[in-house]
Design a protein around this motif. Structure first.
Motif, PDB file in Angstrom:
ATOM      1  N   ILE A 116       0.935  -1.054  -0.089  1.00  0.00           N
ATOM      2  CA  ILE A 116      -0.101   0.069   0.072  1.00  0.00           C
ATOM      3  C   ILE A 116       0.848   1.220  -0.032  1.00  0.00           C
ATOM      4  N   VAL A 117       0.491   2.203  -0.681  1.00  0.00           N
ATOM      5  CA  VAL A 117       1.057   3.468  -0.778  1.00  0.00           C
ATOM      6  C   VAL A 117       0.026   4.301  -0.336  1.00  0.00           C
ATOM      7  N   GLN A 118       0.398   5.059   0.876  1.00  0.00           N
ATOM      8  CA  GLN A 118      -0.529   5.832   1.709  1.00  0.00           C
ATOM      9  C   GLN A 118      -0.100   7.267   1.839  1.00  0.00           C
ATOM     10  N   TYR A 119      -1.019   8.078   1.857  1.00  0.00           N
ATOM     11  CA  TYR A 119      -0.823   9.636   1.995  1.00  0.00           C
ATOM     12  C   TYR A 119      -1.842  10.127   2.906  1.00  0.00           C
ATOM     13  N   PRO A 120      -1.456  10.986   3.803  1.00  0.00           N
ATOM     14  CA  PRO A 120      -2.050  11.603   4.725  1.00  0.00           C
ATOM     15  C   PRO A 120      -3.135  12.585   4.113  1.00  0.00           C
ATOM     16  N   LEU A 121      -4.345  12.874   4.768  1.00  0.00           N
ATOM     17  CA  LEU A 121      -5.518  13.674   4.134  1.00  0.00           C
ATOM     18  C   LEU A 121      -5.779  14.517   5.298  1.00  0.00           C
ATOM     19  N   GLN A 122      -6.229  15.858   4.964  1.00  0.00           N
ATOM     20  CA  GLN A 122      -6.832  16.429   5.774  1.00  0.00           C
ATOM     21  C   GLN A 122      -8.428  16.214   5.846  1.00  0.00           C
ATOM     22  N   GLY A 123      -9.086  15.587   6.777  1.00  0.00           N
ATOM     23  CA  GLY A 123     -10.553  15.139   6.663  1.00  0.00           C
ATOM     24  C   GLY A 123     -10.534  14.125   5.963  1.00  0.00           C
ATOM     25  N   LYS A 124     -11.479  14.428   4.819  1.00  0.00           N
ATOM     26  CA  LYS A 124     -11.894  13.601   4.002  1.00  0.00           C
ATOM     27  C   LYS A 124     -11.096  13.947   2.743  1.00  0.00           C
ATOM     28  N   GLY A 125     -10.269  14.679   2.366  1.00  0.00           N
ATOM     29  CA  GLY A 125      -9.741  15.482   1.361  1.00  0.00           C
ATOM     30  C   GLY A 125     -10.434  16.184   0.426  1.00  0.00           C
ATOM     31  N   THR A 126      -9.857  16.544  -0.543  1.00  0.00           N
ATOM     32  CA  THR A 126     -10.482  17.397  -1.586  1.00  0.00           C
ATOM     33  C   THR A 126     -10.506  16.898  -2.983  1.00  0.00           C
ATOM     34  N   GLY A 127     -10.712  17.661  -3.889  1.00  0.00           N
ATOM     35  CA  GLY A 127     -10.691  17.188  -5.237  1.00  0.00           C
ATOM     36  C   GLY A 127      -9.395  17.208  -5.824  1.00  0.00           C
ATOM     37  N   GLN A 128      -8.414  17.987  -5.277  1.00  0.00           N
ATOM     38  CA  GLN A 128      -7.083  17.929  -5.623  1.00  0.00           C
ATOM     39  C   GLN A 128      -6.374  16.608  -5.022  1.00  0.00           C
ATOM     40  N   ASP A 129      -6.802  16.232  -3.802  1.00  0.00           N
ATOM     41  CA  ASP A 129      -6.454  14.844  -3.430  1.00  0.00           C
ATOM     42  C   ASP A 129      -6.605  13.616  -4.316  1.00  0.00           C
ATOM     43  N   PHE A 130      -8.077  13.682  -4.891  1.00  0.00           N
ATOM     44  CA  PHE A 130      -8.473  12.700  -5.460  1.00  0.00           C
ATOM     45  C   PHE A 130      -7.716  12.756  -6.854  1.00  0.00           C
ATOM     46  N   GLU A 131      -7.383  13.843  -7.384  1.00  0.00           N
ATOM     47  CA  GLU A 131      -6.782  13.785  -8.796  1.00  0.00           C
ATOM     48  C   GLU A 131      -5.454  13.413  -8.305  1.00  0.00           C
ATOM     49  N   LYS A 132      -4.795  13.659  -7.111  1.00  0.00           N
ATOM     50  CA  LYS A 132      -3.533  12.894  -6.848  1.00  0.00           C
ATOM     51  C   LYS A 132      -3.359  11.586  -6.678  1.00  0.00           C
ATOM     52  N   ARG A 133      -4.631  10.956  -5.937  1.00  0.00           N
ATOM     53  CA  ARG A 133      -4.444   9.440  -6.073  1.00  0.00           C
ATOM     54  C   ARG A 133      -4.723   8.895  -7.273  1.00  0.00           C
TER      55      ARG A 133
END
Length: 176
Positions: free
Chosen positions: A76-93
């Motif tokens: 697993i490659v894991q990244y921390p998120l603030q809360g549920k994350g943002t659209g940018q986090d979704f794009e990053k994933r």
């Protein structure tokens, strides 16, 4: 697509083949390395599965075999998120999933099975042939693409405690 592997001493070799747009592509090498790619034309009236089987026959005779899913390592490659994350986090994933799909495939070391976001973290799930080699490869490619910051890479086998491979000095817990 057909993927075959063979252990020779400490070296794990891969061979894979597929037919696309009238060409048989064979990609082979040592797990963790890009290997070599060769293409040959396939006549239109040929069954692609038969073409692949015929190309694989000498390798099967030489001891190559399809990977046993139970021997592949869940990574697993894991990244921390603030809360549920943002659209940018979704794009990053999704960018990380695409990048890892590419590097694991072309290094013969496995595949990405998808990803998910949860409050506080997002995960990209992989199954690899060699976790140590995969971790080195993934760290390198994530660093090259400025996606390494905050990343954790861990082996997560069912019934066992996760083992973080990156960063090597990680001392905190790892939650899936």
């Amino acid at each position: 697509m057909l993927k075959l592997y063979k252990k020779e001493g400490d070296t794990l070799r891969y061979w894979e083949a597929w037919v696309h747009e009238g060409k048989l592509t064979v990609h082979s090498g040592i797990v963790g390395e890009s290997g070599e790619e060769k293409e040959t034309p396939v006549p239109e009236d040929e069954d692609p599965d038969m073409v692949i089987a015929q190309a694989a026959e000498p390798l099967v005779d030489a001891g190559y075999d399809e990977p046993d899913p139970d021997t592949m390592v869940p990574l697993i490659v894991q990244y921390p998120l603030q809360g549920k994350g943002t659209g940018q986090d979704f794009e990053k994933r999704h960018a990380v999933e695409e990048l890892l799909t590419n590097v694991l495939g072309w290094s013969g070391n496995g595949e990405v099975e998808g990803g998910e976001s949860q409050p506080g973290r997002m995960n990209v799930f992989c199954h690899v042939m060699d976790a140590e080699i995969a971790a080195r490869t993934l760290v390198e490619v994530l660093d090259d693409e400025d996606l390494l910051e905050g990343a954790l890479i861990a082996i997560v086998r069912e019934g066992e405690e996760p083992r973080v491979l990156w960063p090597q000095d990680h001392s905190g817990p790892f939650r899936v």
